[in-house]
Design a protein around this motif. Structure first.
Motif, PDB file in Angstrom:
ATOM      1  N   ASN A  14       0.876  -1.165   0.000  1.00 32.04           N
ATOM      2  CA  ASN A  14       0.000   0.000   0.000  1.00 32.04           C
ATOM      3  C   ASN A  14       0.912   1.213   0.000  1.00 32.04           C
ATOM      4  O   ASN A  14       1.244   1.759   1.047  1.00 32.04           O
ATOM      5  N   PRO A  15       1.376   1.612  -1.194  1.00 31.05           N
ATOM      6  CA  PRO A  15       2.375   2.676  -1.295  1.00 31.05           C
ATOM      7  C   PRO A  15       1.692   4.043  -1.247  1.00 31.05           C
ATOM      8  O   PRO A  15       0.465   4.121  -1.328  1.00 31.05           O
ATOM      9  N   TYR A  61       0.084   6.994  -2.878  1.00 30.32           N
ATOM     10  CA  TYR A  61      -0.418   7.162  -4.253  1.00 30.32           C
ATOM     11  C   TYR A  61      -1.301   8.392  -4.444  1.00 30.32           C
ATOM     12  O   TYR A  61      -1.951   8.562  -5.481  1.00 30.32           O
TER      13      TYR A  61
END
Ligand code: GLN
Length: 284
Positions: free
Chosen positions: A191-192, A194
């Motif tokens: 879950n970078p 973004y």
């Protein structure tokens, strides 16, 4: 007549409502239970408890913090995620329920492939995704990579609280740079950050209270995602899966295209419970 716990819950809820807090009653219950050292459900058992002036001091304090835009999770110091209670606080992204769809997907993937058991969680933050997978599949071992020391400290704390230290490794570093070339995995999950830079100003205050580094992904929000996809081939075992969170359909389309260019097949879009595009997977 003095105030009861019931009264202060009503007053606190009204106060937060006036401050445009989205879930005033829930927030009040979570914060008051924390401030009073009680379980949330015990608030109902002790509804008629008289509140003295000195009892109100900590309640006013948490209300003021919430009204100033702090996330409830930072005020109470923990957040529920996939049936776990994770320690969080300023400096780490608060785990979101929508991220749980990725946990389901990864658990399904491992369940159908008994030989596979190694997972890499990039931009791990508090460790939520990796921890949920490790807790729910005892065969899986997880490597979590996080660039920020504060976030990594929360991750380490959660690993030891959950008692899974022998299957969960926490590494500090910038994505794959934390690894050696021979470190390969069956699943790479992330879950970078973004959020598009241009969308920052329109985020709600409690989101802006979270670390920018965990949220902002450059002009199109895809800066970190591009690096994850480009480097994935070197660290993914044959037949392995990547699963990456995104914010909307546009990013989902772009990510699916990036994966195809890198020879991933069977790319799929996952939707969250609110039926919004939430993650993309691909097999290599
Ligand atoms: N879901 C978060 C939000 O809505 C963004 C999380 C992220 O960038 N990974 O703000």
């Amino acid at each position: 007549m003095g105030l009861t716990l019931r009264d202060v819950l009503v007053l606190g809820t009204d106060f937060l409502k006036k401050k445009s807090v989205a879930t005033p009653r829930l927030d009040c219950e979570l914060m008051f239970a924390h401030a009073l050292g009680m379980k949330r459900l015990d608030l109902y058992v002790r509804y008629d408890m008289p509140m003295e002036e000195k009892d109100l001091v900590p309640l006013r304090k948490v209300l003021a913090r919430r009204a100033a835009g702090e996330p409830v999770a930072y005020i109470v110091g923990h957040k529920a995620f996939y049936g776990m209670d994770l320690e969080v606080g300023p400096g780490v992204l608060v785990p979101r329920p929508e991220t749980e769809v990725m946990v389901d997907e990864v658990l399904d993937f491992f369940a159908g492939r008994p030989g596979l058991n190694r997972m890499l969680d990039l931009c791990a933050g508090s460790g939520a995704i990796g921890l949920a997978v490790a807790v729910n599949n005892k065969d899986v071992s997880v490597t979590a990579v996080e660039i920020d020391d504060h976030a990594l400290a929360f991750c380490r704390k959660n690993v030891s609280t959950l008692g899974i230290r022998e299957r969960f490794e926490c590494l500090k570093g910038d994505l794959y740079e934390a690894l050696t070339p021979d470190n390969t995995y069956d699943v790479i999950v992330s879950n970078p950050p973004y959020v598009r830079s241009g969308d920052w100003e329109s985020l709600p205050p409690e989101v802006k209270a979270e670390p920018k580094q965990a949220l902002l992904g450059g002009p199109d929000g895809l800066d970190v995602i591009r690096r994850i996809v480009t480097g994935a081939g070197r660290h993914l075992n044959p037949g392995g899966m990547v699963c990456i969170e995104i914010g909307d359909q546009g990013q989902a389309d772009a990510l699916q295209e990036m994966l195809r260019v890198q020879d991933f097949r069977d790319t799929r879009l996952l939707f969250d419970l609110a039926r919004r595009p939430r993650a993309v997977t691909g097999i290599r």
